[in-house]
Every structure is written in structure tokens, then in C-alpha cells.
Write a protein that holds these residues in place. Structure first.
Motif, short mmCIF file in Angstrom:
data_model
loop_
_atom_site.label_atom_id
_atom_site.label_comp_id
_atom_site.label_asym_id
_atom_site.label_seq_id
_atom_site.Cartn_x
_atom_site.Cartn_y
_atom_site.Cartn_z
N GLY A 60 0.67 -1.38 0.09
CA GLY A 60 -0.01 0.01 -0.02
C GLY A 60 0.78 1.40 -0.03
N LYS A 61 0.29 2.43 0.14
CA LYS A 61 1.12 3.67 -0.06
C LYS A 61 0.44 4.42 1.42
CE LYS A 61 0.93 4.35 -5.05
NZ LYS A 61 2.08 4.91 -5.01
N MET A 62 1.56 5.27 1.75
CA MET A 62 1.37 6.22 2.92
C MET A 62 1.16 7.77 2.40
SD MET A 62 0.60 6.40 6.34
CE MET A 62 1.72 5.37 7.31
N ILE A 63 0.26 8.32 2.29
CA ILE A 63 0.23 9.64 1.73
C ILE A 63 -0.22 10.86 2.61
CG2 ILE A 63 -1.42 10.94 0.10
CD1 ILE A 63 -1.97 8.05 -1.28
N SER A 64 0.70 11.93 2.57
CA SER A 64 0.44 13.00 3.36
C SER A 64 0.09 14.12 2.45
CB SER A 64 1.58 13.39 4.37
OG SER A 64 2.00 12.23 5.19
N CYS A 65 -0.79 15.09 2.77
CA CYS A 65 -1.06 16.38 1.98
C CYS A 65 -1.41 17.42 2.74
CB CYS A 65 -2.02 15.94 1.11
SG CYS A 65 -2.42 17.05 -0.23
N SER A 66 -0.99 18.45 2.62
CA SER A 66 -1.57 19.67 3.41
C SER A 66 -1.99 20.73 2.32
CB SER A 66 -0.37 20.02 4.39
OG SER A 66 -0.97 21.23 5.13
N LEU A 67 -3.03 21.27 2.38
CA LEU A 67 -3.55 22.28 1.50
C LEU A 67 -3.80 23.62 2.35
CD1 LEU A 67 -5.74 20.46 -0.92
CD2 LEU A 67 -3.37 20.92 -1.35
N GLN A 68 -3.84 24.84 1.76
CA GLN A 68 -4.33 26.02 2.37
C GLN A 68 -5.02 27.01 1.29
OE1 GLN A 68 -1.66 28.54 4.41
NE2 GLN A 68 -0.21 28.57 2.90
N ILE A 69 -6.04 27.70 1.91
CA ILE A 69 -6.30 28.86 1.09
C ILE A 69 -4.94 29.89 0.85
CG2 ILE A 69 -7.88 30.98 0.79
CD1 ILE A 69 -9.55 28.42 0.73
N LYS A 70 -4.67 30.08 -0.49
CA LYS A 70 -3.45 30.80 -0.45
C LYS A 70 -3.36 32.23 0.01
CE LYS A 70 -0.44 32.00 -4.41
NZ LYS A 70 -0.29 31.96 -5.94
N PRO A 71 -2.18 32.55 1.03
CA PRO A 71 -2.38 33.78 1.53
C PRO A 71 -1.67 34.77 0.71
CG PRO A 71 -0.39 32.17 2.21
CD PRO A 71 -1.36 31.50 1.30
N GLY A 72 -1.58 36.15 1.23
CA GLY A 72 -1.08 37.00 0.09
C GLY A 72 -2.05 38.38 0.73
N VAL A 73 -2.07 39.34 -0.59
CA VAL A 73 -2.54 40.58 -0.29
C VAL A 73 -3.56 40.70 -1.32
CG1 VAL A 73 -0.60 41.94 0.72
CG2 VAL A 73 -0.92 41.97 -1.58
N LEU A 74 -4.72 41.37 -0.97
CA LEU A 74 -5.90 41.35 -1.74
C LEU A 74 -5.93 42.81 -2.72
CD1 LEU A 74 -8.68 40.19 0.73
CD2 LEU A 74 -7.96 39.17 -1.63
N MET A 75 -4.83 43.73 -2.11
CA MET A 75 -4.85 45.00 -2.94
C MET A 75 -3.48 45.44 -2.77
SD MET A 75 -6.82 48.36 -1.38
CE MET A 75 -8.38 47.56 -1.28
#
Length: 555
Positions: free
Chosen positions: A528-543
Motif C-alpha cells: 500500500g501507500k502512505m500519503i500525506s498532504c496539506s493544503l491551504q487557502i493561498k495567503p497574500g494581499v488582496l490589494m
């Protein structure tokens, strides 16, 4: 129109922004005994009473959590730890943990259940605060949940489970994150209550977000459960302020020169660098995702004195500059006396420098000496930070064949004392410098324009047939033996976007924080496989700010 508020150690700043322009700005003293007073004063100066302005969003940054940790003004917390076999916990955590039974193995399987009597023995008195952490709990939080439930029967003041604070597999970093989250919980709650009361008093009903250490934001209601995320928000706000006011594609050093400290950030090709595995708080490693920042105890209010005829600056702060009523000479007094800054009573600043002068020495010479000494300390800290960055390990063959060492050639300075101090530091370093317009309120601007963000982590074990998302206390079966990293990304993205919608975050722009996938072998076969994954809403500036002024580069 967006309102940004930065509650710093010396001043509370507020700024109203719209369409890349600052509509109004204010600065009021931070009132530590009652934060509400300073917050209201800053709001009232930026948003006059009876103003027809419509505020659509409020974003905050603050140093209250950072300062509470530095000053030791945090709650007493007991760590209840399930380390399993073979781990020496000596010196790994801010307090000595209470070790109890219970163990999850690296595949997320329960090897040993916790013992209720052992756990209850840690809660003999009501009103205590606990951080509960178990090794590999991010792959199966059942033991952490059970221990938290037992402690909850003993009328504690608070119980924090580490797997809910961070999805990081690193047990030590995750435990320290839970400890500081619990220790700062009521400090942050007091700040949040003051802010909510201030906004209610001024009938501001827009959604309220607070900046995180990685430059994203969280809704204030959600952030109350994760106060540790607000550590380093003040310096993070300055990084975003620089991004919005003076974007650069070069390798750069940015400095935020405040009243107590100067915060140093490094940028590669226009992007701020992150701490690879998490922030270090009070000497202990955590899983808090953060910009790679370094703070040095030099700021406008740094105490200046003579020790054995030598000028010494900081790191103590004994109050404001004598130019504004303080009792001891400060770095700001030196800059005011020299004419680099214009505020307060210049005659008082000159008197402050005169009190430090040796026989025959002029006030101008003393001021020059004070500023040069302070700049030398900051320069040393910058050089140490760059050396540390260059010494980072190389992970790819391409990086070994084509090394690209960090070689900054410009300095961008923000903060109240930047205009008078940055030129001296840049000269000592031999680089050009820019102090952008609005530099004195860069933190409040950075907070105002920060993107809302959120992150989740998934661990999948296809051989055992389940995946877990620790921040949601979720464990689900995997139905297909062909489960892949792409499947993991899709499921995690769906959960993340749903949680973001529930929190009022509209953005769907995601980025990977990290991924890992490897085969598990038994005998000569892949099982089998061991899978790790981390996602985020992209930070930064809106203006970005387009007021047509642009910072002037000084060579």
C-alpha cells in the motif's frame, strides 16, 4: 472600504483603505490596562463619528500574544502526554509533562488505551488548564479524545487537544503548539472581547478577521480557538504591508522598526521566506506556520544609557521618548535631536542627548553615536539571519548543481522610526534602501489587505484502508485500493473549501503546503501507500497601493 487595526506594544494604528488608496489613518497609544480605550481612540480618529463610510471588512493584527509570551504573562498549563515507548521528554517542552499510558503506532493503530485513573490523578483540583498530546494522534486521535473527555469531567478551565491545533506529524512541535495555544487562550480572549466591544460601540458590523503568522487571516470567531496562530501577527502584518506598498522582485531585506523591536524578514525574488517547519516560540519549536522572521531588541523607545563610558542601546524599554514625556533617553530622542524625526518636544530630546554627553562632546555627536550603535546591533542581527539562511540544507540535485545563495542588495524599511534609522543601517550594510510612503502605518495596511486563509492536513494509509484529517477529528475508510495522491488532494480540497465557506471565506485559490507519498513494502511486495498532504487557502494581499508616490530608492 476596509478597516485595518494593528494593536502594537506602543501604538494602536487604524487605517481605512479602498481601491489601492489610503482614505484615512490614525495612531493612538496602546492602553495595556484596558485595550478598549486605545482601540476606540484609533477607530474614532480614522472613522469620524457620523461618517457615511461603509466598512465592508475589518482585519486585525496584534502583538498582545507575542508580548505575553515574552513577558511570561501567560496561563499555567499542565501537559498530559502519551509519548509511547522510547522517547526521552527531558527539556523538550516548556514545562515538565505528566506522562500517562496510551499509544498509537505510526500506522494509526491503537496499541494501548489510556488509563482513566492515571488521567484523573492529574486533575485533582478544578479550574486547571490542560494540553493533551499523544504521539501519532494525527493519524488516529481517539486516545487524545478519550483523555480530553475524562479531564473534562473534572471541571477544568480549559482542555486543548494537540491534534486539533495542528495536523503536523512532528509530535514535539505539535505538543508545544498545543501548550502555547492553551497558555495564550485567555490573553487572546481578552483582546478579542475588547475588539468586539469597540466595533459594537461604533456600530461596525463588517466581518472581522485576524492576521496569522503566515500572512493569511482567520475569522476572529474561529481564531479564538487557535490563539497561537496570532503569534508573530505584528511582524507578519509588516511583511504584508511591504508587499502591498513596495512590491519588489529582488532578493530583499525588510525591516519593521517599532517601539520595542526591529523585525527582520528575508525575501527571495519578491516572496517572503517561511520558517521551514514552523515558528520557534521562546526557544521551543512549534508547528505554527510562519514567515521566517528574526526580532532584535532595538526600537524607537529603546533605553539609551552609558555603561563604563560606552553608549548602550536597548534591549530594555523603560517608557516613551523624553520628547513625549518619558523619563529616560531613547533612540527616538537621538533621531529627534538630530532632525531625522519630527514629533514631540525637540528641546526635551536635545536635553536627553545632553545628559549622555561626555565633557566637550556635542549633542549632535552623542546622537550620531547612539544611532550608529543601534544600527550596528541591527546590522549584526541581519548578517546573522542571512548566514542562517545561506546555511539551510539543500534538498535537490538541481540546487547542488546550480547553487543560488541569498545575496540581498536592497533594504525596505517600515515602521514609525524607519525614515530616520534605515538609512544608517543601509549605509553600514552597503546596500540601497527604500522607505515607502505610508511606512509608518504599514502594519495596519498589511492587516487590512491580507487574504483570508485556512489550512487542513490529510494522512492516508491505503494498506490499513483509512484517511484522517486531524483538524476536523475526522477518520474515514478508503474504499479503493488504487487511492492516489490526487485522490487525497481532491478530498482534502473539498473539506477545506467547505470549512472555509462555513467560516465566511470566499476564496477558492488553494496551494499545497507539502505533499509526501511512499510505498510500504512487506517481504518483497508493495502492500500500500502512505500519503500525506496539506493544503491551504493561498495567503497574500488582496490589494496593492497605487497612489502614484512609490518609494524612492536611495543608493
Amino acid at each position: 472600504m476596509w478597516l485595518g487595526i494593528d494593536v502594537g506594544g506602543t501604538f494602536t494604528d487604524a487605517v481605512l483603505v479602498e481601491d489601492g488608496k489610503v482614505i484615512s489613518q490614525s495612531k493612538a497609544p496602546t492602553t495595556h490596562d484596558d485595550l478598549l480605550i486605545g482601540i476606540l481612540a484609533a477607530i474614532d480618529l480614522a472613522v469620524p463619528s457620523g461618517s457615511p463610510l461603509v466598512i465592508e471588512r475589518v482585519a486585525l493584527s496584534t502583538t498582545v500574544v507575542t508580548n505575553a509570551i515574552i513577558q511570561g504573562a501567560i496561563s499555567e498549563v499542565k501537559i498530559v502526554l502519551m509519548p509511547g515507548p522510547g522517547l526521552n521528554t527531558e527539556g523538550l517542552f516548556p514545562v515538565k509533562p505528566a506522562l500517562v499510558s496510551g499509544y498509537i503506532d505510526h500506522r494509526g493503530r491503537v496499541v494501548k488505551r489510556p488509563n482513566e485513573q492515571e488521567v484523573l490523578a492529574q486533575a485533582t483540583l478544578p479550574g486547571k488548564i490542560f494540553a493533551v498530546a499523544g504521539k501519532f494522534a494525527v493519524r488516529n486521535p481517539v486516545n487524545e479524545q478519550q483523555v480530553s473527555e475524562w479531564l473534562g469531567k473534572c471541571k477544568p478551565r480549559l482542555v486543548i487537544a494537540a491534534s486539533k491545533v495542528s495536523g503536523s506529524l512532528n509530535f514535539i512541535r505539535r505538543t508545544n503548539s498545543a501548550y502555547y495555544n492553551a497558555a495564550c487562550y485567555f490573553v487572546f480572549e481578552k483582546f478579542a472581547q475588547a475588539m468586539e466591544e469597540a466595533l459594537a460601540k461604533r456600530a461596525i458590523t463588517a466581518p472581522v478577521h485576524i492576521l496569522k503568522a503566515d500572512g493569511g487571516t482567520l475569522p476572529l470567531a474561529l481564531a479564538k480557538d487557535y490563539p497561537i496562530e496570532s503569534f508573530f501577527t505584528g511582524p507578519a502584518a509588516s511583511v504584508l504591508g511591504v508587499m502591498a506598498l513596495q512590491p519588489s522582485m529582488a532578493d530583499t531585506i525588510s525591516l519593521d522598526i517599532g517601539g520595542t523591536t526591529t523585525d527582520i524578514a528575508l525575501w527571495r525574488k519578491g516572496k517572503p521566506l517561511f520558517a521551514e517547519r514552523g515558528a520557534t516560540i521562546a526557544g521551543y519549536n512549534t508547528a505554527v506556520r510562519a514567515f521566517r522572521l528574526h526580532s532584535v531588541g532595538i526600537g524607537g523607545d529603546s533605553y539609551v544609557r552609558r555603561e563604563s563610558d560606552k553608549i548602550v542601546v536597548g534591549p530594555m524599554r523603560l517608557g516613551p521618548a523624553m520628547a513625549v514625556g518619558g523619563k529616560e533617553p531613547t533612540l527616538s530622542d537621538a533621531m529627534i535631536a538630530r532632525g531625522d524625526r519630527v514629533f514631540g518636544n525637540k528641546e526635551a530630546a536635545i536635553a536627553a542627548m545632553a545628559s549622555l554627553a561626555l565633557p566637550g562632546q556635542s549633542v549632535q555627536d552623542v546622537a550620531n553615536q547612539v544611532i550608529a550603535e543601534a544600527a550596528y546591533i541591527v546590522r549584526q542581527a541581519i548578517e546573522d539571519t542571512i548566514t542562517e539562511e545561506i546555511a539551510q540544507p539543500v534538498y535537490t540535485v538541481n540546487d547542488m548543481i546550480h547553487p543560488d545563495p541569498f545575496m540581498p542588495h536592497e533594504l525596505i524599511g517600515v515602521g514609525g522610526a524607519a525614515a530616520g534609522f534605515v538609512p544608517v543601517i543601509a549605509k553600514q550594510l552597503g546596500v540601497s534602501y527604500i522607505v515607502p510612503p505610508r511606512a509608518e502605518i504599514a502594519n495596519a495596511i498589511g492587516a487590512a489587505v491580507a487574504r483570508p486563509t485556512m489550512s487542513l492536513t490529510m494522512r492516508a494509509d491505503t494498506a490499513e484502508g483509512f484517511y484522517s484529517i486531524p483538524e476536523l477529528l475526522l477518520k474515514q475508510p478508503i474504499h479503493s485500493p488504487q487511492f492516489t495522491l490526487d485522490d487525497a488532494r481532491k478530498i482534502l480540497a473539498d473539506h477545506l473549501l467547505e470549512r472555509a465557506r462555513e467560516a465566511g471565506i470566499r476564496s477558492t485559490d488553494l496551494e499545497e503546503v507539502y505533499t509526501e507519498e511512499f510505498n510500504m513494502i512487506r517481504g518483497f511486495s508493495t502492500i500500500g501507500k502512505m500519503i500525506s498532504c496539506s493544503l491551504q487557502i493561498k495567503p497574500g494581499v488582496l490589494m496593492y497601493f497605487n497612489e502614484g508616490q512609490g518609494g524612492v530608492r536611495h543608493e
